[in-house]
Design an enzyme around this catalytic site. Structure first.
Site, mmCIF file in Angstrom:
data_model
loop_
_atom_site.group_PDB
_atom_site.id
_atom_site.type_symbol
_atom_site.label_atom_id
_atom_site.label_comp_id
_atom_site.label_asym_id
_atom_site.label_seq_id
_atom_site.Cartn_x
_atom_site.Cartn_y
_atom_site.Cartn_z
ATOM 1 N N GLU A 56 27.984 12.288 11.415
ATOM 2 C CA GLU A 56 28.353 10.976 11.934
ATOM 3 C C GLU A 56 29.769 10.541 11.543
ATOM 4 O O GLU A 56 30.442 9.872 12.319
ATOM 5 C CB GLU A 56 27.350 9.921 11.431
ATOM 6 C CG GLU A 56 25.978 10.011 12.065
ATOM 7 C CD GLU A 56 25.966 9.524 13.501
ATOM 8 O OE1 GLU A 56 26.981 8.982 13.971
ATOM 9 O OE2 GLU A 56 24.938 9.716 14.170
ATOM 10 N N SER A 315 -30.397 -6.645 -13.561
ATOM 11 C CA SER A 315 -30.647 -6.335 -14.978
ATOM 12 C C SER A 315 -29.395 -5.953 -15.751
ATOM 13 O O SER A 315 -29.500 -5.582 -16.925
ATOM 14 C CB SER A 315 -31.661 -5.182 -15.071
ATOM 15 O OG SER A 315 -32.912 -5.569 -14.557
#
Length: 652
Positions: A56, A315
């Protein structure tokens, strides 16, 4: 030029929730619906950065924002070909366009980009400009920035990329929609190959690397962003608004394994939900938290975080009550306690199976999860003391009636899985552990003391004696199961020497699941969770030095048999007691005699049925007498010292 107005460079990025190692657990899109994750150039594969700059803007490190050579080349190519071949934009100019969301081809826009690019170069470093590009470059769909791109197309961070992956990501931002590999694979492949060819010409890639990259298949669809621990991620982001990065104590790999485990556990039951929390009870760090088997599963109401939902614990509160009783000197694991009919001002608890077992040790009572012995202990401790201990552990229980009663020991309150795991973490840590935490970096906060180390060890020693699920090794894990009234909740919570895990299973809407039990449904998941947590369990600690380890007969006299604190006002321990038939029994004798069994007392014995003497001078403690006849009857036994006991029964 000095007065050029710069666009905003501090753009909103996605909120990220990370695990303890920095791995992305979940991200949230920014306000405009884009996935834009914060990034540093140091966190990106250096080869990708090299390829990007060479393709680029190869003079990026030397120009001042505009590259005259590139502009002249682009103008010459346009004159020779009669069309634009390359734009001549530098990477800085592209950043200017991305920040302003401007066009690329019109001269007015190009001039504006040049002015902004020059201003950016004066005010920012090259690395800062590169970071802006890596944050804003478009990669197709809602993916913006290199990290969103690598997650969307390859499902990973950009720290390591193959040549094929890097080349595709270099090519995509030039035309992010028309080169999307899932929609336009030919255009994407051609663009990628052009990047590869140039990299080969420039010596970045060898011919072999280029050819191998050409043969690499393109991704055929965009991947979803990670969504691990979504319920917890939602919670912490709500608690820390505006914070862009939140690091948790969770282990990402472990979280994935536990999510998969719960998905497998409920696969055959469409409406069944489940939740799990795994924590290190030594450091207080939560390592995995699964709020439901599927966050998006509407049938299971997967959006509901069942680690926070208030449910009946069944329980699973019993270990706390036994630990408190040991700590208060009310009982010892080898203390005998009577499992028989009781009535506390109209409250007459029954065991789950409706049976009575007579005299048993406290150890057996907890291992069998009997109801009557634990209610007796709760009566002596006082329900308020149990509630205070629960709150001291860091839990926030909810009482349906406001004031605690004896039923709380059997699950008569509401509590979350997170609070239950917090409670068990305290027991696992010797009766006094820190509060569980989910945020990395937070200092551990102490929780209140539950029990002494000796009492906590005694509870663990009892619970590791429970039978293990089929295929699991017994004796290595201290655990307790629970099933709430109406089969709405199945629980299993356990610990070893280092970790504690809690599992809840049921329906998120609270409707019953016929036939579910904690031991059958949740316990196998608990043991499998420990198996997926680590290759071997950590041994439970040895008993503290002050622990009293003796048989029932060797206990001090007050601890040999459980007696209420007001026993001085009750019948003496050696008073006669009818142990069969029990109070409230219903018998079908079919003409046979009625068998009586006695305990205690001094012979000889007198027996009265409905107030009339039916047997006298009896010296044995098990004998028969004629049936009193059908209907309700009252039997009274009187010993030689004038002491008596009574039972009421019905004969069919």
């Amino acid at each position: 030029m000095d007065r050029t107005d710069l666009p905003l460079t501090l753009t909103e990025t996605s909120t990220e929730v990370l695990d303890r190692n920095g791995k992305l657990l979940r991200a949230y899109p920014v306000g405009d619906g884009l996935w834009r994750l914060a990034v540093r150039s140091a966190d990106v594969d250096p080869r990708f950065l090299d390829m990007l700059l060479r393709y680029e803007d190869k003079r990026f490190r030397s120009h001042a924002g505009v590259d005259p050579i590139a502009l002249l080349r682009a103008a010459g190519q346009a004159l020779r070909n009669g069309r634009t071949v390359s734009g001549g934009s530098t990477l800085t100019m592209q950043v200017a366009r991305l920040l302003e969301d401007g066009t690329t081809g019109r001269w007015a826009g190009k001039l504006r980009q040049m002015r902004v690019a020059l201003a950016l170069e004066r005010r920012l470093s090259k690395d800062e400009i590169l970071t802006l590009y890596l944050t804003h470059a478009p990669y197709g769909g809602a993916a913006e920035g290199i990290r969103a791109a690598t997650y969307s197309w390859f499902g990973k961070e950009p720290t390591r990329l193959t040549p094929a992956e890097a080349a595709l990501l270099v090519a995509l931002p030039q035309s992010p929609e028309r080169r999307r590999p899932d929609r336009f694979p030919k255009a994407a492949s051609d663009a990628r190959d052009r990047v590869l060819e140039r990299m080969e010409r420039q010596g970045i890639l060898s011919a072999e690397q280029t050819e191998a990259a050409r043969r690499t298949p393109l991704p055929h669809q965009m991947a979803a962003f990670p969504r691990h621990a979504p319920h917890l991620a939602d919670r912490v982001t709500d608690q820390h608004p505006g914070k862009r990065q939140l690091r948790l104590t969770l282990d990402g790999a472990m979280q994935s394994r536990m999510q998969q485990l719960l998905a497998e556990a409920v696969r055959s039951s469409p409406r069944l939900s489940a939740a799990l929390i795994a924590a290190d009870h030594q450091t207080s760090e939560v390592l995995a938290l699964v709020g439901s088997p599927g966050y998006s599963d509407a049938t299971r109401r997967g959006f509901v975080d069942m680690t926070q939902a208030i449910r009946s614990p069944g329980s699973t509160l019993k270990p706390l009550i036994y630990g408190l009783a040991f700590d208060q000197g009310l009982a010892h694991p080898e203390t005998l306690i009577h499992d028989g009919p009781v009535n506390f001002a109209g409250y007459a608890p029954q065991n789950f199976d409706g049976e009575f077992r007579g005299d048993i040790t406290v150890r057996e009572a907890l291992q069998l999860s009997l109801n009557i012995p634990v209610v007796k202990l709760t009566q002596e401790l006082g329900p308020a003391r149990v509630m205070a201990s629960l709150r001291a552990s860091g839990a926030n229980p909810e009482l349906p009636g406001g004031a605690p009663g004896l039923a709380l020991s059997l699950g008569g309150l509401g509590i979350s899985l997170q609070d239950m795991v917090q409670l068990y973490a305290g027991l696992a840590a010797g009766g006094h552990g820190p509060r569980l935490r989910v945020m990395q970096g937070e200092a551990p906060q102490p929780a209140g003391r539950l029990t002494s180390p000796e009492a906590a060890w005694q509870v663990a020693d009892i619970l590791r004696g429970l039978p293990a699920p089929a295929g699991a090794r017994a004796g290595t894990l201290a655990y307790k199961t629970g099933t709430s009234y109406g089969h709405r909740d199945a629980w299993a919570i356990g610990w070893d020497g280092r970790h504690v895990i809690g599992v809840w299973m049921g329906r998120a809407d609270g409707t019953p699941v016929p036939g579910i039990f904690g031991g059958d449904l949740a316990a196998p998941v608990l043991f499998e969770a420990f198996g997926r947590l680590k290759p071997a369990l950590d041994p439970l600690p040895p008993p503290p030095p002050a622990t009293l380890i003796v048989s029932s007969a060797e206990l001090p006299q007050p601890l040999q048999r459980f007696r209420p604190r007001d026993a001085a006002f009750s019948a003496p321990a050696d008073a006669p007691e009818l142990i069969f038939p029990p109070e409230g029994a219903r018998l079908a004798l079919d003409g046979a005699g009625l068998t009586l069994k006695l305990r205690g007392g001094t012979a000889p014995f007198l027996v009265l049925a409905n107030g009339q003497p039916v047997l006298s001078g009896q010296r044995r403690r098990e004998f028969s007498l004629p049936s009193p006849g059908p209907g309700f009857s009252s039997l009274v036994i009187v010993d030689g010292a004038g002491r008596s006991d009574r039972v009421n029964l019905r004969i069919d």
